[in-house]
Design a protein around this motif. Structure first.
Motif, PDB file in Angstrom:
ATOM      1  N   PHE A 147      31.275  37.918  33.130  1.00 22.04           N
ATOM      2  CA  PHE A 147      30.938  37.860  34.556  1.00 22.04           C
ATOM      3  C   PHE A 147      30.263  39.115  35.098  1.00 22.04           C
ATOM      4  CE2 PHE A 147      34.962  35.371  34.076  1.00 22.04           C
ATOM      5  CZ  PHE A 147      34.360  34.128  34.096  1.00 22.04           C
ATOM      6  N   GLY A 148      30.039  40.101  34.264  1.00 23.90           N
ATOM      7  CA  GLY A 148      29.333  41.286  34.738  1.00 23.90           C
ATOM      8  C   GLY A 148      30.243  42.404  35.222  1.00 23.90           C
ATOM      9  N   ASP A 149      29.627  43.531  35.506  1.00 23.91           N
ATOM     10  CA  ASP A 149      30.377  44.761  35.785  1.00 23.91           C
ATOM     11  C   ASP A 149      31.201  44.726  37.073  1.00 23.91           C
ATOM     12  OD1 ASP A 149      29.496  45.953  33.511  1.00 23.91           O
ATOM     13  OD2 ASP A 149      27.696  46.790  34.453  1.00 23.91           O
ATOM     14  N   LEU A 150      30.618  44.094  38.101  1.00 23.01           N
ATOM     15  CA  LEU A 150      31.291  44.120  39.392  1.00 23.01           C
ATOM     16  C   LEU A 150      32.627  43.388  39.343  1.00 23.01           C
ATOM     17  CD1 LEU A 150      29.988  45.647  41.637  1.00 23.01           C
ATOM     18  CD2 LEU A 150      29.320  43.487  42.709  1.00 23.01           C
ATOM     19  N   VAL A 151      32.577  42.172  38.805  1.00 20.36           N
ATOM     20  CA  VAL A 151      33.803  41.372  38.687  1.00 20.36           C
ATOM     21  C   VAL A 151      34.790  42.114  37.801  1.00 20.36           C
ATOM     22  CG1 VAL A 151      34.759  39.167  37.963  1.00 20.36           C
ATOM     23  CG2 VAL A 151      32.492  39.250  38.976  1.00 20.36           C
ATOM     24  N   ALA A 152      34.270  42.730  36.727  1.00 23.27           N
ATOM     25  CA  ALA A 152      35.137  43.447  35.805  1.00 23.27           C
ATOM     26  C   ALA A 152      35.831  44.609  36.504  1.00 23.27           C
ATOM     27  CB  ALA A 152      34.338  43.947  34.611  1.00 23.27           C
ATOM     28  N   LYS A 153      35.132  45.239  37.432  1.00 25.27           N
ATOM     29  CA  LYS A 153      35.712  46.383  38.129  1.00 25.27           C
ATOM     30  C   LYS A 153      36.926  45.944  38.950  1.00 25.27           C
ATOM     31  CE  LYS A 153      34.399  50.438  40.733  1.00 25.27           C
ATOM     32  NZ  LYS A 153      33.397  51.106  41.547  1.00 25.27           N
ATOM     33  N   HIS A 202      45.163  47.102  35.904  1.00 24.03           N
ATOM     34  CA  HIS A 202      45.782  48.413  35.717  1.00 24.03           C
ATOM     35  C   HIS A 202      46.782  48.772  36.807  1.00 24.03           C
ATOM     36  CE1 HIS A 202      42.390  49.010  32.874  1.00 24.03           C
ATOM     37  NE2 HIS A 202      43.331  49.664  32.214  1.00 24.03           N
ATOM     38  N   ARG A 203      46.519  48.295  38.037  1.00 24.59           N
ATOM     39  CA  ARG A 203      47.404  48.709  39.121  1.00 24.59           C
ATOM     40  C   ARG A 203      48.425  47.657  39.495  1.00 24.59           C
ATOM     41  NH1 ARG A 203      45.310  53.276  41.699  1.00 24.59           N
ATOM     42  NH2 ARG A 203      43.216  53.792  40.985  1.00 24.59           N
ATOM     43  N   GLY A 204      48.304  46.476  38.928  1.00 26.88           N
ATOM     44  CA  GLY A 204      49.243  45.419  39.276  1.00 26.88           C
ATOM     45  C   GLY A 204      48.749  44.649  40.489  1.00 26.88           C
ATOM     46  N   THR A 205      49.628  43.853  41.055  1.00 24.00           N
ATOM     47  CA  THR A 205      49.265  42.975  42.158  1.00 24.00           C
ATOM     48  C   THR A 205      48.848  43.788  43.395  1.00 24.00           C
ATOM     49  OG1 THR A 205      50.861  41.444  41.303  1.00 24.00           O
ATOM     50  CG2 THR A 205      50.130  41.078  43.553  1.00 24.00           C
ATOM     51  N   LEU A 206      47.734  43.381  44.032  1.00 19.24           N
ATOM     52  CA  LEU A 206      47.215  44.123  45.183  1.00 19.24           C
ATOM     53  C   LEU A 206      46.720  43.174  46.268  1.00 19.24           C
ATOM     54  CD1 LEU A 206      44.896  46.716  43.367  1.00 19.24           C
ATOM     55  CD2 LEU A 206      47.176  47.163  44.258  1.00 19.24           C
ATOM     56  N   SER A 207      46.658  43.686  47.491  1.00 20.46           N
ATOM     57  CA  SER A 207      46.036  42.918  48.577  1.00 20.46           C
ATOM     58  C   SER A 207      44.558  43.288  48.646  1.00 20.46           C
ATOM     59  CB  SER A 207      46.707  43.244  49.906  1.00 20.46           C
ATOM     60  OG  SER A 207      46.410  44.589  50.233  1.00 20.46           O
ATOM     61  N   LEU A 208      43.798  42.517  49.424  1.00 16.26           N
ATOM     62  CA  LEU A 208      42.358  42.775  49.534  1.00 16.26           C
ATOM     63  C   LEU A 208      42.094  44.207  50.006  1.00 16.26           C
ATOM     64  CD1 LEU A 208      39.491  41.681  49.399  1.00 16.26           C
ATOM     65  CD2 LEU A 208      39.738  40.905  51.753  1.00 16.26           C
ATOM     66  N   GLN A 209      42.872  44.631  51.026  1.00 18.06           N
ATOM     67  CA  GLN A 209      42.680  45.982  51.569  1.00 18.06           C
ATOM     68  C   GLN A 209      42.873  47.045  50.487  1.00 18.06           C
ATOM     69  OE1 GLN A 209      41.417  46.962  54.392  1.00 18.06           O
ATOM     70  NE2 GLN A 209      41.140  44.769  54.807  1.00 18.06           N
ATOM     71  N   GLU A 210      43.895  46.828  49.679  1.00 25.33           N
ATOM     72  CA  GLU A 210      44.174  47.801  48.618  1.00 25.33           C
ATOM     73  C   GLU A 210      43.051  47.825  47.577  1.00 25.33           C
ATOM     74  OE1 GLU A 210      49.038  47.953  48.451  1.00 25.33           O
ATOM     75  OE2 GLU A 210      48.032  46.123  47.786  1.00 25.33           O
ATOM     76  N   ILE A 211      42.533  46.643  47.287  1.00 28.40           N
ATOM     77  CA  ILE A 211      41.432  46.593  46.311  1.00 28.40           C
ATOM     78  C   ILE A 211      40.227  47.353  46.857  1.00 28.40           C
ATOM     79  CG2 ILE A 211      39.903  45.115  44.946  1.00 28.40           C
ATOM     80  CD1 ILE A 211      41.972  42.905  45.202  1.00 28.40           C
ATOM     81  N   ILE A 248      33.937  42.212  47.036  1.00 24.38           N
ATOM     82  CA  ILE A 248      35.229  41.966  46.400  1.00 24.38           C
ATOM     83  C   ILE A 248      35.637  40.517  46.569  1.00 24.38           C
ATOM     84  CG2 ILE A 248      37.687  42.537  46.491  1.00 24.38           C
ATOM     85  CD1 ILE A 248      36.806  45.392  47.172  1.00 24.38           C
ATOM     86  N   LYS A 249      35.383  39.981  47.765  1.00 28.57           N
ATOM     87  CA  LYS A 249      35.740  38.575  47.996  1.00 28.57           C
ATOM     88  C   LYS A 249      35.022  37.678  46.999  1.00 28.57           C
ATOM     89  CE  LYS A 249      37.087  38.536  52.809  1.00 28.57           C
ATOM     90  NZ  LYS A 249      36.499  38.526  54.147  1.00 28.57           N
ATOM     91  N   ASN A 250      33.751  37.948  46.789  1.00 23.85           N
ATOM     92  CA  ASN A 250      33.001  37.137  45.823  1.00 23.85           C
ATOM     93  C   ASN A 250      33.568  37.269  44.416  1.00 23.85           C
ATOM     94  OD1 ASN A 250      31.191  35.857  47.487  1.00 23.85           O
ATOM     95  ND2 ASN A 250      29.783  37.626  47.497  1.00 23.85           N
ATOM     96  N   CYS A 251      33.885  38.505  44.054  1.00 25.47           N
ATOM     97  CA  CYS A 251      34.454  38.728  42.725  1.00 25.47           C
ATOM     98  C   CYS A 251      35.765  37.975  42.569  1.00 25.47           C
ATOM     99  CB  CYS A 251      34.713  40.209  42.488  1.00 25.47           C
ATOM    100  SG  CYS A 251      33.202  41.155  42.374  1.00 25.47           S
ATOM    101  N   LEU A 252      36.597  38.051  43.616  1.00 24.81           N
ATOM    102  CA  LEU A 252      37.891  37.360  43.542  1.00 24.81           C
ATOM    103  C   LEU A 252      37.686  35.856  43.431  1.00 24.81           C
ATOM    104  CD1 LEU A 252      40.031  39.395  46.081  1.00 24.81           C
ATOM    105  CD2 LEU A 252      40.388  39.221  43.628  1.00 24.81           C
ATOM    106  N   LEU A 253      36.679  35.351  44.161  1.00 21.51           N
ATOM    107  CA  LEU A 253      36.398  33.915  44.079  1.00 21.51           C
ATOM    108  C   LEU A 253      36.053  33.513  42.653  1.00 21.51           C
ATOM    109  CD1 LEU A 253      34.367  33.082  47.308  1.00 21.51           C
ATOM    110  CD2 LEU A 253      36.625  32.236  46.639  1.00 21.51           C
ATOM    111  N   VAL A 254      35.217  34.330  42.005  1.00 22.52           N
ATOM    112  CA  VAL A 254      34.849  34.037  40.612  1.00 22.52           C
ATOM    113  C   VAL A 254      36.097  34.028  39.738  1.00 22.52           C
ATOM    114  CG1 VAL A 254      33.631  34.923  38.580  1.00 22.52           C
ATOM    115  CG2 VAL A 254      32.531  34.992  40.824  1.00 22.52           C
ATOM    116  N   LEU A 255      36.924  35.046  39.926  1.00 25.10           N
ATOM    117  CA  LEU A 255      38.117  35.172  39.085  1.00 25.10           C
ATOM    118  C   LEU A 255      39.105  34.032  39.330  1.00 25.10           C
ATOM    119  CD1 LEU A 255      38.600  39.038  39.325  1.00 25.10           C
ATOM    120  CD2 LEU A 255      38.085  37.746  37.263  1.00 25.10           C
ATOM    121  N   VAL A 256      39.265  33.646  40.593  1.00 26.88           N
ATOM    122  CA  VAL A 256      40.175  32.534  40.891  1.00 26.88           C
ATOM    123  C   VAL A 256      39.608  31.238  40.319  1.00 26.88           C
ATOM    124  CG1 VAL A 256      41.144  31.127  42.748  1.00 26.88           C
ATOM    125  CG2 VAL A 256      41.177  33.609  42.945  1.00 26.88           C
TER     126      VAL A 256
END
Lengths: 518, 232
Positions: free
Chosen positions: A18-24, A31-40, A51-59
């Motif tokens: 999925f590319g570097d952004l999603v990977a980030k 590495h940090r465990g469960t996080l909220s959007l703000q924390e990410i 980030i929202k787009n990346c999360l959408l891809v991952l979900v």
């Protein structure tokens, strides 16, 4: 928490797919465990929309599960639900096993079902309507019979449990009493047990019941659907027309919703179970012969076990074993007596369970042997034959041995034995304890033993590392191949190298599953 | 002055006349029985000079009262014991040692013989292997049942033979059901080639220092290039 190299491997898989952004984003969650959007946002310093787009891809690809927890807004404030995201480490690693999953379905249900599954694996989650669209995109028009055929194949996938409905998107998790007293910082720290508890609770809350997960779909045009989810075994047969009068209209709407709204995904649990069965059968076959393999396969298939991680012994009645064996190639010629001998060879326990004689076998012991084989092979190539003998002695017995005793049993010079044991200990294959004996003058004795849990973790981490290295080398060679082809040279050597690497990675992944998933 | 020991029941022969130092040293050595004693310990316990000890030991050896034995733990340490004792297992290393080192030739031959007899018998109990070897009269020296047990167990560890419980049917018809028996694994199984051990990373001594973009990395790894024959 998975081993460090495991996380690196997961991130590299996501980068490749999925590319570097999603990977980030994914790396941050891993590495940090469960996080909220703000924390990410804070940790990755990416924009909120990115980030929202990346999360959408991952979900979408089942690599991340969301859940919400209440967070008090300060004294007197109203608690507000905050969405948390957690990375699903195992699901990410399953991405490198898709070829194996496809092969399982191809062998079991045929190429038509394989194509449907490929669609789901490529897209993560889809509705049945989207799957039909995908399958028929090259055709000028979609006939009813074509649609019907797709639906039948899809239902075969569902009833065999290869495909399931997606879990709930965002379950709400009430904080448990001890969590309320915990600070946010500690929650996001990697004290695995605490994190697992909230993550596990979220997974349980997100999971659908088996009946819901595997309820098949029916056709809007010809059939009414059973609104209540059906169990997978009760057959919703085609053409079983029932009239519900006024209700029919509603049900048609309902069916349309089922087809166009319900999301489906591949059921990884089932695939792992199939691969575990394959590994166990292969082991038994190589040790006790083809017939023993067939008997074990029949046992596992008739036991109805659903999870690869299930450690309860597999149970099957004699009748179902017989039936299963008869369906296998060459099974028809096996006599009852022969099967009994094989069951005895496999150390099956006979027990009274249900009607008639039944047998149970502990797959864990087979998996244990496979794991031992893998580590022993490692010791043999790394440290030599003597070390192999010593290691097998220690792993077989499980209790500590003194240096001289080891030298005696393994036929190694006492001096050499010390050296070998020291090397094994230094590379963390053995555990050593120093004791002082006062029997005949003061004397220091060294006791050696295999500490399996720690060693297995160590081996698993190295396996992840090796898988990462193989995949990086493959990527590197692909790059080189590209350069070479531009210079119009012959890339055969590179292609051969890449094939060796790809095959090795497939085999290495078998070992990974052996230690992680079975 | 050391306590006077009762004469050993076996040694009826009278001692030759000994000087005072010879007698003290001989009593000391003899008191250690089959463990023997190291020269440095003798000096410490008797308080004699090095030269005196060396001289006395030589004369005792000439009178055939003591002998030197090799200690497998430390070959440089000279150990003496009275002639009537055989070195203990701790000193000699046990039945598999000759002259202080592992008798590898003997072990190799015994292993070969065991494997030969197991293959001939197809499935055999420990007793059957022992009997079969005894009857074949390959060895001039007697080998004991214990030795055969130790050898076969080591072969099980090497995956040359496997340990099984007889079912009493088929291949096992010659062995009573339920008894432990042995079968050769030649050509059938043996040590497995692991999927991890067959790639360079499995045996790499530097895997902990290897990172994707580090000095040691899969891209530049020499082991990989050798393995894939990718040398440019």
């Amino acid at each position: 928490m998975a081993a460090q190299c495991g996380l690196k491997l997961a991130v590299s898989l996501i980068t490749a797919h999925f590319g570097d952004l999603v990977a980030k984003v994914c790396s941050c969650l891993l590495h940090r465990g469960t996080l909220s959007l703000q924390e990410i946002i804070r940790f990755t310093e990416l924009s909120s929309s990115q980030i929202k787009n990346c999360l959408l891809v991952l979900v979408q690809h089942n690599c991340v599960q969301a859940f919400s927890t209440p967070r008090p807004a300060g004294p007197g404030g109203v608690a507000k639900a905050v969405t948390q995201y957690m990375a699903l480490f195992d699901n990410i690693l399953h991405r490198m096993r898709f070829a194996k999953f496809l092969a399982v379905v191809r062998d079991d249900l045929g190429p038509q079902c394989e194509i449907l599954l490929a669609g789901l694996l490529q897209n993560g989650r889809l509705t049945f309507g989207q799957l039909v669209e995908r399958a028929t995109s090259s055709k000028p028009e979609v006939s009813a019979s074509m649609r019907e055929g797709l639906r039948a194949n899809f239902n075969r996938l569902v009833s065999a449990r290869y495909v399931e409905r997606c879990p709930r998107p965002e379950p709400f998790i009430e904080p448990s009493p001890q969590e309320e007293t915990r600070s946010t910082r500690r929650r996001s720290a990697k004290t695995s047990e605490e994190i697992l508890s909230i993550e596990q609770r979220a997974m349980v809350a997100a999971a659908l019941s088996d009946a819901e997960r595997f309820s098949e779909i029916t056709d809007t045009a010809t059939e009414t659907i059973e609104v209540k989810a059906t169990d997978h075994s009760s057959d919703v047969s085609v053409g079983d027309k029932r009239k519900y009068g006024a209700l029919e209209m509603d049900q048609e709407v309902q069916a349309a919703i089922t087809q166009n709204e319900v999301l489906w995904q591949a059921n990884f649990e089932k695939f792992l179970l199939c691969l575990k069965k394959k590994a166990c059968v292969a082991h038994v076959r190589s040790r006790f012969g083809l017939d023993a393999g067939a008997v074990l396969e029949a046992m596992i298939e008739s036991s109805g076990q659903q999870k690869a991680k299930d450690e309860t012994p597999v149970r099957a009645t004699m009748d179902s074993i017989l039936e299963g064996v008869r369906a296998k190639p060459g099974g028809i010629s096996m006599t009852l007596e022969h099967i009994r001998v094989i069951l005895d060879q496999l150390h099956c326990q006979s027990c009274n369970w249900g009607a008639g004689a039944s047998y149970s076998i502990d797959l864990k012991s087979i998996i244990d042997t496979c794991q031992n084989d893998e580590v022993e092979a490692l010791v043999l190539t790394r440290f030599g034959k003597e070390a192999y003998r010593i290691f097998r002695l220690l792993i077989k017995n499980g209790h500590p041995f003194e240096t001289d005793r080891i030298a005696d049993i393994a036929f190694v010079e006492k001096k050499d034995a010390q050296g070998i044991l020291y090397k094994l200990w230094k590379d963390e294959y053995l555990d050593m304890e120093k004791v002082v004996s006062y029997a005949a003058g003061q004397k220091e004795l060294f006791l050696w033993k295999v500490k399996k849990d720690a060693l297995w973790e160590h081996v698993l981490n190295d396996l992840y590392h090796a898988a990462l290295n193989l995949s990086q080398k493959i990527a590197h060679i692909v790059e080189q191949e590209h350069e070479v082809s531009q210079r119009r040279e012959k890339p055969e050597q590179l292609r051969n190298g890449r094939m060796i690497l790809e095959l090795s990675l497939l085999k290495l992944d078998d070992a990974l599953m052996l230690f992680r998933d079975f | 002055m050391l306590p006077q020991k009762r004469p050993h029941p076996d040694s009826k022969t009278k001692l030759p006349p000994l000087s005072e130092t010879e007698r003290v040293l001989y009593e000391l050595i003899k008191s250690k029985q089959n463990l023997g004693i190291w020269t440095a310990d003798m000096k410490r316990e008797t308080g004699l000079q090095t030269t005196v000890v060396t001289k006395t030991l030589k004369s005792l050896q000439n009178k055939n009262l003591i002998k030197d034995v090799v200690n497998i733990h430390n070959k440089a340490r000279k150990i003496y014991m009275a002639v009537e004792f055989e070195p203990s297992k701790e000193i000699s290393g046990g039945s598999w040692y000759s002259d202080g080192s592992l008798d590898t030739d003997f072990i190799r031959i015994l292993r070969e013989q065991c494997l030969k007899h197991i293959e001939r018998l197809q499935v055999a109990t420990m007793e059957a292997i022992y009997k079969s070897i005894q009857e074949s009269r390959v060895f001039k020296v007697e080998c004991t049942m214990q030795q055969i047990v130790e050898i076969v167990n080591a072969m099980v560890l090497d995956k040359e033979v496997e340990e099984l419980k007889s079912t009493g049917i088929g291949d096992f018809s010659k062995v009573q059901s339920g008894k432990i028996c042995y079968r050769s694994l030649k050509g059938r199984e043996g040590p497995k080639v692991g999927s991890f051990s067959s790639i360079p990373c499995g045996v790499c001594p530097r895997i902990s220092e290897c990172t994707p973009d580090g000095i040691i990395s899969p891209k530049t790894c020499i082991y990989y290039n050798k393995w894939l024959k990718l040398e440019f």
